[in-house]
Design a protein around this motif. Structure first.
Motif, mmCIF file in Angstrom:
data_model
loop_
_atom_site.group_PDB
_atom_site.id
_atom_site.type_symbol
_atom_site.label_atom_id
_atom_site.label_comp_id
_atom_site.label_asym_id
_atom_site.label_seq_id
_atom_site.Cartn_x
_atom_site.Cartn_y
_atom_site.Cartn_z
ATOM 1 N N GLY A 143 0.826 -1.209 0.000
ATOM 2 C CA GLY A 143 0.000 0.000 0.000
ATOM 3 C C GLY A 143 0.856 1.253 0.000
ATOM 4 N N GLU A 144 1.940 1.230 0.785
ATOM 5 C CA GLU A 144 2.868 2.362 0.779
ATOM 6 C C GLU A 144 3.439 2.585 -0.622
ATOM 7 O OE1 GLU A 144 4.820 2.125 5.271
ATOM 8 O OE2 GLU A 144 6.043 1.635 3.534
ATOM 9 N N LEU A 145 3.893 1.498 -1.225
ATOM 10 C CA LEU A 145 4.491 1.608 -2.561
ATOM 11 C C LEU A 145 3.475 2.104 -3.581
ATOM 12 C CD1 LEU A 145 6.631 -1.649 -2.508
ATOM 13 C CD2 LEU A 145 7.468 0.715 -2.348
ATOM 14 N N ALA A 146 2.226 1.681 -3.431
ATOM 15 C CA ALA A 146 1.164 2.125 -4.340
ATOM 16 C C ALA A 146 0.958 3.631 -4.222
ATOM 17 C CB ALA A 146 -0.137 1.384 -4.032
ATOM 18 N N VAL A 147 0.914 4.128 -2.991
ATOM 19 C CA VAL A 147 0.707 5.563 -2.779
ATOM 20 C C VAL A 147 1.896 6.352 -3.317
ATOM 21 C CG1 VAL A 147 0.459 7.361 -1.013
ATOM 22 C CG2 VAL A 147 -0.875 5.252 -0.856
ATOM 23 N N LEU A 148 3.105 5.864 -3.054
ATOM 24 C CA LEU A 148 4.296 6.543 -3.573
ATOM 25 C C LEU A 148 4.330 6.533 -5.098
ATOM 26 C CD1 LEU A 148 6.972 5.228 -1.059
ATOM 27 C CD2 LEU A 148 6.105 7.579 -1.248
ATOM 28 N N LEU A 175 2.263 11.011 2.134
ATOM 29 C CA LEU A 175 2.732 10.904 3.507
ATOM 30 C C LEU A 175 2.460 9.481 3.961
ATOM 31 C CD1 LEU A 175 3.709 12.047 6.263
ATOM 32 C CD2 LEU A 175 1.276 12.420 6.769
ATOM 33 N N LEU A 176 3.499 8.780 4.395
ATOM 34 C CA LEU A 176 3.347 7.431 4.935
ATOM 35 C C LEU A 176 3.498 7.531 6.445
ATOM 36 C CD1 LEU A 176 5.641 5.515 2.426
ATOM 37 C CD2 LEU A 176 3.189 6.023 2.222
ATOM 38 N N ALA A 177 2.453 7.238 7.176
ATOM 39 C CA ALA A 177 2.478 7.296 8.639
ATOM 40 C C ALA A 177 2.574 5.873 9.170
ATOM 41 C CB ALA A 177 1.224 7.990 9.159
ATOM 42 N N ARG A 178 3.759 5.486 9.604
ATOM 43 C CA ARG A 178 4.000 4.134 10.120
ATOM 44 C C ARG A 178 3.765 4.116 11.626
ATOM 45 N NH1 ARG A 178 9.413 3.383 6.543
ATOM 46 N NH2 ARG A 178 8.364 2.905 4.577
ATOM 47 N N THR A 179 2.608 3.669 12.004
ATOM 48 C CA THR A 179 2.189 3.711 13.398
ATOM 49 C C THR A 179 2.502 2.416 14.129
ATOM 50 O OG1 THR A 179 0.004 2.762 13.009
ATOM 51 C CG2 THR A 179 0.247 5.141 12.682
ATOM 52 N N GLY A 180 2.474 2.504 15.440
ATOM 53 C CA GLY A 180 2.468 1.314 16.280
ATOM 54 C C GLY A 180 1.024 0.858 16.415
ATOM 55 N N THR A 181 0.727 0.113 17.439
ATOM 56 C CA THR A 181 -0.642 -0.343 17.679
ATOM 57 C C THR A 181 -1.536 0.867 17.920
ATOM 58 O OG1 THR A 181 0.178 -2.379 18.655
ATOM 59 C CG2 THR A 181 -2.095 -1.776 19.163
ATOM 60 N N ILE A 182 -2.669 0.897 17.242
ATOM 61 C CA ILE A 182 -3.611 2.003 17.379
ATOM 62 C C ILE A 182 -4.820 1.505 18.166
ATOM 63 C CG2 ILE A 182 -5.112 3.630 16.197
ATOM 64 C CD1 ILE A 182 -3.187 3.478 13.800
ATOM 65 N N LEU A 183 -5.088 2.167 19.266
ATOM 66 C CA LEU A 183 -6.254 1.861 20.096
ATOM 67 C C LEU A 183 -7.106 3.104 20.198
ATOM 68 C CD1 LEU A 183 -4.442 -0.041 22.973
ATOM 69 C CD2 LEU A 183 -5.638 -1.030 21.026
ATOM 70 N N GLY A 184 -8.373 2.920 20.508
ATOM 71 C CA GLY A 184 -9.234 4.073 20.667
ATOM 72 C C GLY A 184 -10.683 3.656 20.728
ATOM 73 N N PRO A 185 -11.563 4.634 20.842
ATOM 74 C CA PRO A 185 -12.978 4.323 21.067
ATOM 75 C C PRO A 185 -13.666 3.602 19.913
ATOM 76 C CG PRO A 185 -12.671 6.671 20.694
ATOM 77 C CD PRO A 185 -11.306 6.069 20.812
ATOM 78 N N TYR A 186 -13.139 3.647 18.724
ATOM 79 C CA TYR A 186 -13.792 2.994 17.581
ATOM 80 C C TYR A 186 -13.014 1.778 17.098
ATOM 81 C CZ TYR A 186 -16.096 7.448 17.856
ATOM 82 O OH TYR A 186 -16.764 8.541 18.310
ATOM 83 N N GLU A 187 -12.087 1.291 17.914
ATOM 84 C CA GLU A 187 -11.280 0.118 17.592
ATOM 85 C C GLU A 187 -12.222 -1.062 17.323
ATOM 86 O OE1 GLU A 187 -9.162 -3.550 18.436
ATOM 87 O OE2 GLU A 187 -10.744 -2.778 19.674
ATOM 88 N N ASP A 188 -11.938 -1.782 16.257
ATOM 89 C CA ASP A 188 -12.852 -2.851 15.850
ATOM 90 C C ASP A 188 -12.152 -4.167 15.529
ATOM 91 O OD1 ASP A 188 -11.553 -2.055 13.570
ATOM 92 O OD2 ASP A 188 -13.338 -2.041 12.321
ATOM 93 N N VAL A 189 -10.931 -4.321 15.983
ATOM 94 C CA VAL A 189 -10.218 -5.563 15.681
ATOM 95 C C VAL A 189 -10.046 -6.457 16.896
ATOM 96 C CG1 VAL A 189 -9.012 -4.681 13.645
ATOM 97 C CG2 VAL A 189 -7.988 -4.394 15.898
ATOM 98 N N GLY A 190 -10.666 -6.094 18.016
ATOM 99 C CA GLY A 190 -10.688 -6.963 19.188
ATOM 100 C C GLY A 190 -9.582 -6.753 20.198
ATOM 101 N N ARG A 191 -8.853 -5.663 20.120
ATOM 102 C CA ARG A 191 -7.805 -5.410 21.104
ATOM 103 C C ARG A 191 -8.363 -4.868 22.410
ATOM 104 N NH1 ARG A 191 -5.059 -2.523 16.510
ATOM 105 N NH2 ARG A 191 -3.862 -4.132 15.479
#
Length: 166
Positions: free
Chosen positions: A135-140, A148-164
């Protein structure tokens, strides 16, 4: 600023939409329209991103200052979605992942650390790291210096939907 958020009804996309609206930005979302209702105050467009024809029709001739994309599966979908409005978008932000760095991460690693292989034309989304790199390569490929490629760590928050978060 006029922002297009790919997705925008849950997890990272929803948080991006809410922040953009609080800033006073004009926000458009593009998603299938199936999982959750749109955030009040957005222009909600419905299209299945795996079908470029429906995306093209949904986007029409609109233009945006920026696009925010969080897609984590087949990189070809990112590439196709980026190509369609490329001449009508100022910047394309892709929320990637630190998973694109080859394991094991060397001590003190920074953005120059080795990366996993990725293919921007791949239709395979089985392995999280390779599709994110693709996906990064596609955008580039499409946006070059306007990406802008934003390489994040684990993302948590009120709308998290992957079961963390229980």
């Amino acid at each position: 600023m006029h922002v297009l958020v790919m997705g925008g009804t849950h997890h990272v996309g929803r948080a991006v939409v809410e922040v953009a609206l609080r800033r006073g930005d004009t926000v458009t979302t593009l998603n299938r329209g199936l999982s959750r209702p749109p955030v009040p105050g957005v222009e909600a467009l419905a299209a299945d991103r795996t079908d470029p024809g429906t995306v093209r029709r949904a986007l029409g001739e609109r233009s945006w200052d920026a696009v925010i994309d969080t897609w984590a599966w087949a990189p070809s979908v990112v590439r196709d979605s980026a190509r369609l409005p490329a001449d009508r978008v100022g910047h394309y932000g892709y929320v990637s992942s630190r998973a694109v760095y080859a394991w094991p991460w060397p001590p003190g690693a920074d953005e120059s650390a080795p990366l996993v292989a990725g293919d921007p034309g791949s239709q395979d989304g089985a392995d999280y790291a390779a599709p994110k790199r693709g996906g990064e390569l596609a955008v580039l490929e499409v946006f070059g210096e306007r990406a802008l490629l934003a390489r994040t760590g684990t993302i948590l928050g009120p709308y998290e939907d992957v079961g963390r978060i229980p």
